[in-house]
Write a protein that holds these residues in place. Structure first.
Motif, short mmCIF file in Angstrom:
data_model
loop_
_atom_site.label_atom_id
_atom_site.label_comp_id
_atom_site.label_asym_id
_atom_site.label_seq_id
_atom_site.Cartn_x
_atom_site.Cartn_y
_atom_site.Cartn_z
N MET A 1 -31.33 -10.48 -52.45
CA MET A 1 -31.88 -11.38 -51.47
C MET A 1 -32.01 -10.70 -50.12
O MET A 1 -32.78 -11.13 -49.30
CB MET A 1 -31.00 -12.62 -51.38
CG MET A 1 -31.79 -13.87 -51.16
SD MET A 1 -30.73 -15.30 -51.28
CE MET A 1 -31.12 -16.05 -49.74
N GLY A 2 -31.25 -9.65 -49.89
CA GLY A 2 -31.36 -8.93 -48.64
C GLY A 2 -30.43 -9.47 -47.57
O GLY A 2 -29.65 -10.38 -47.80
N GLN A 3 -30.55 -8.87 -46.39
CA GLN A 3 -29.72 -9.29 -45.26
C GLN A 3 -30.23 -10.61 -44.70
O GLN A 3 -31.43 -10.83 -44.57
CB GLN A 3 -29.78 -8.23 -44.16
CG GLN A 3 -29.05 -6.97 -44.51
CD GLN A 3 -27.54 -7.13 -44.37
OE1 GLN A 3 -27.05 -8.15 -43.87
NE2 GLN A 3 -26.80 -6.15 -44.84
N ARG A 4 -29.30 -11.47 -44.36
CA ARG A 4 -29.67 -12.73 -43.72
C ARG A 4 -29.43 -12.61 -42.22
O ARG A 4 -28.47 -11.99 -41.78
CB ARG A 4 -28.84 -13.89 -44.26
CG ARG A 4 -29.22 -14.27 -45.65
CD ARG A 4 -28.73 -15.65 -45.93
NE ARG A 4 -27.65 -15.59 -46.91
CZ ARG A 4 -26.89 -16.62 -47.23
NH1 ARG A 4 -27.06 -17.76 -46.64
NH2 ARG A 4 -25.95 -16.50 -48.13
N THR A 5 -30.29 -13.24 -41.47
CA THR A 5 -30.12 -13.23 -40.02
C THR A 5 -29.04 -14.24 -39.62
O THR A 5 -28.61 -15.08 -40.42
CB THR A 5 -31.44 -13.61 -39.31
OG1 THR A 5 -31.76 -14.97 -39.65
CG2 THR A 5 -32.57 -12.69 -39.74
N GLN A 6 -28.61 -14.13 -38.37
CA GLN A 6 -27.61 -15.06 -37.87
C GLN A 6 -28.13 -16.50 -37.91
O GLN A 6 -27.40 -17.42 -38.24
CB GLN A 6 -27.20 -14.69 -36.44
CG GLN A 6 -26.10 -15.57 -35.87
CD GLN A 6 -24.80 -15.45 -36.63
OE1 GLN A 6 -24.43 -14.36 -37.07
NE2 GLN A 6 -24.08 -16.55 -36.79
N ALA A 7 -29.41 -16.67 -37.63
CA ALA A 7 -30.00 -18.01 -37.67
C ALA A 7 -29.96 -18.59 -39.08
O ALA A 7 -29.69 -19.78 -39.26
CB ALA A 7 -31.44 -17.97 -37.16
N GLN A 8 -30.21 -17.77 -40.08
CA GLN A 8 -30.15 -18.25 -41.47
C GLN A 8 -28.73 -18.60 -41.87
O GLN A 8 -28.50 -19.58 -42.57
CB GLN A 8 -30.73 -17.20 -42.41
CG GLN A 8 -32.23 -17.03 -42.28
CD GLN A 8 -32.73 -15.84 -43.05
OE1 GLN A 8 -32.05 -14.81 -43.17
NE2 GLN A 8 -33.95 -15.97 -43.58
N ARG A 9 -27.76 -17.80 -41.43
CA ARG A 9 -26.36 -18.11 -41.73
C ARG A 9 -25.93 -19.40 -41.04
O ARG A 9 -25.23 -20.24 -41.61
CB ARG A 9 -25.46 -16.95 -41.33
CG ARG A 9 -25.62 -15.74 -42.23
CD ARG A 9 -24.52 -14.73 -42.01
NE ARG A 9 -24.46 -14.23 -40.64
CZ ARG A 9 -25.07 -13.14 -40.19
NH1 ARG A 9 -25.82 -12.43 -41.00
NH2 ARG A 9 -24.93 -12.76 -38.94
N ASP A 10 -26.37 -19.58 -39.78
CA ASP A 10 -26.05 -20.81 -39.06
C ASP A 10 -26.70 -22.02 -39.74
O ASP A 10 -26.08 -23.08 -39.83
CB ASP A 10 -26.54 -20.72 -37.61
CG ASP A 10 -25.73 -19.74 -36.78
OD1 ASP A 10 -24.63 -19.35 -37.22
OD2 ASP A 10 -26.21 -19.36 -35.70
N GLU A 11 -27.92 -21.85 -40.19
CA GLU A 11 -28.62 -22.94 -40.88
C GLU A 11 -27.87 -23.35 -42.15
O GLU A 11 -27.70 -24.54 -42.42
CB GLU A 11 -30.03 -22.50 -41.24
CG GLU A 11 -30.82 -23.53 -41.99
CD GLU A 11 -32.17 -23.00 -42.45
OE1 GLU A 11 -32.88 -23.78 -43.11
OE2 GLU A 11 -32.51 -21.85 -42.17
N ALA A 12 -27.39 -22.37 -42.90
CA ALA A 12 -26.64 -22.68 -44.12
C ALA A 12 -25.32 -23.39 -43.78
O ALA A 12 -24.93 -24.33 -44.47
CB ALA A 12 -26.37 -21.40 -44.90
N THR A 13 -24.66 -22.96 -42.71
CA THR A 13 -23.41 -23.59 -42.30
C THR A 13 -23.63 -25.04 -41.90
O THR A 13 -22.87 -25.94 -42.29
CB THR A 13 -22.78 -22.81 -41.13
OG1 THR A 13 -22.56 -21.47 -41.53
CG2 THR A 13 -21.47 -23.44 -40.70
N VAL A 14 -24.68 -25.28 -41.13
CA VAL A 14 -24.99 -26.66 -40.71
C VAL A 14 -25.34 -27.51 -41.93
O VAL A 14 -24.93 -28.67 -42.03
CB VAL A 14 -26.14 -26.65 -39.68
CG1 VAL A 14 -26.67 -28.06 -39.45
CG2 VAL A 14 -25.66 -26.04 -38.37
N GLU A 15 -26.09 -26.95 -42.85
CA GLU A 15 -26.49 -27.71 -44.05
C GLU A 15 -25.28 -28.06 -44.91
O GLU A 15 -25.18 -29.17 -45.44
CB GLU A 15 -27.50 -26.91 -44.86
CG GLU A 15 -28.25 -27.73 -45.85
CD GLU A 15 -29.14 -28.78 -45.21
OE1 GLU A 15 -29.34 -29.84 -45.85
OE2 GLU A 15 -29.63 -28.58 -44.10
N ILE A 16 -24.33 -27.15 -45.04
CA ILE A 16 -23.11 -27.43 -45.79
C ILE A 16 -22.30 -28.52 -45.10
O ILE A 16 -21.80 -29.45 -45.74
CB ILE A 16 -22.29 -26.15 -45.99
CG1 ILE A 16 -23.01 -25.21 -46.95
CG2 ILE A 16 -20.88 -26.47 -46.50
CD1 ILE A 16 -22.43 -23.82 -47.00
#
Length: 90
Positions: A1-16
């Motif tokens: 899947m490759g490297q995720r950006t900080q924004a993508q990691r934050d988005e996943a955290t908020v969604e969880i």
């Protein structure tokens, strides 16, 4: 899947977090809905223990289904609608 950006990691955290909040709220409502419905419908109460157990089962089922539903919906939303098309004019 490759490297995720900080924004993508934050988005996943908020969604969880959102999934857990929604699931907890709905599970609490399901837990209280069982004995309240039995009371208002005039059902003869078998025992408080049985209603408590039914409420816990309903709450657990609602919690699991809600978390899975929110997280699956989030995962589907991230996929491109037309994979393989990379040029904006395609």
């Amino acid at each position: 899947m490759g490297q995720r950006t900080q924004a993508q990691r934050d988005e996943a955290t908020v969604e969880i977090g959102f999934a857990l909040f929604v699931a907890t709220t709905l599970a609490g409502a399901a837990f209280f809905a069982v004995p309240v419905a039995a009371h208002f419908l005039g059902m003869s109460s078998p025992s408080g223990h049985t209603l408590n157990r039914l409420g816990r089962i309903a709450a657990a089922a609602v919690f699991v289904v809600s978390v899975v539903t929110v997280l699956v919906r989030h995962r589907r939303a991230r996929q491109p609608s037309q994979p393989g098309r990379t040029r904006p004019d395609s």
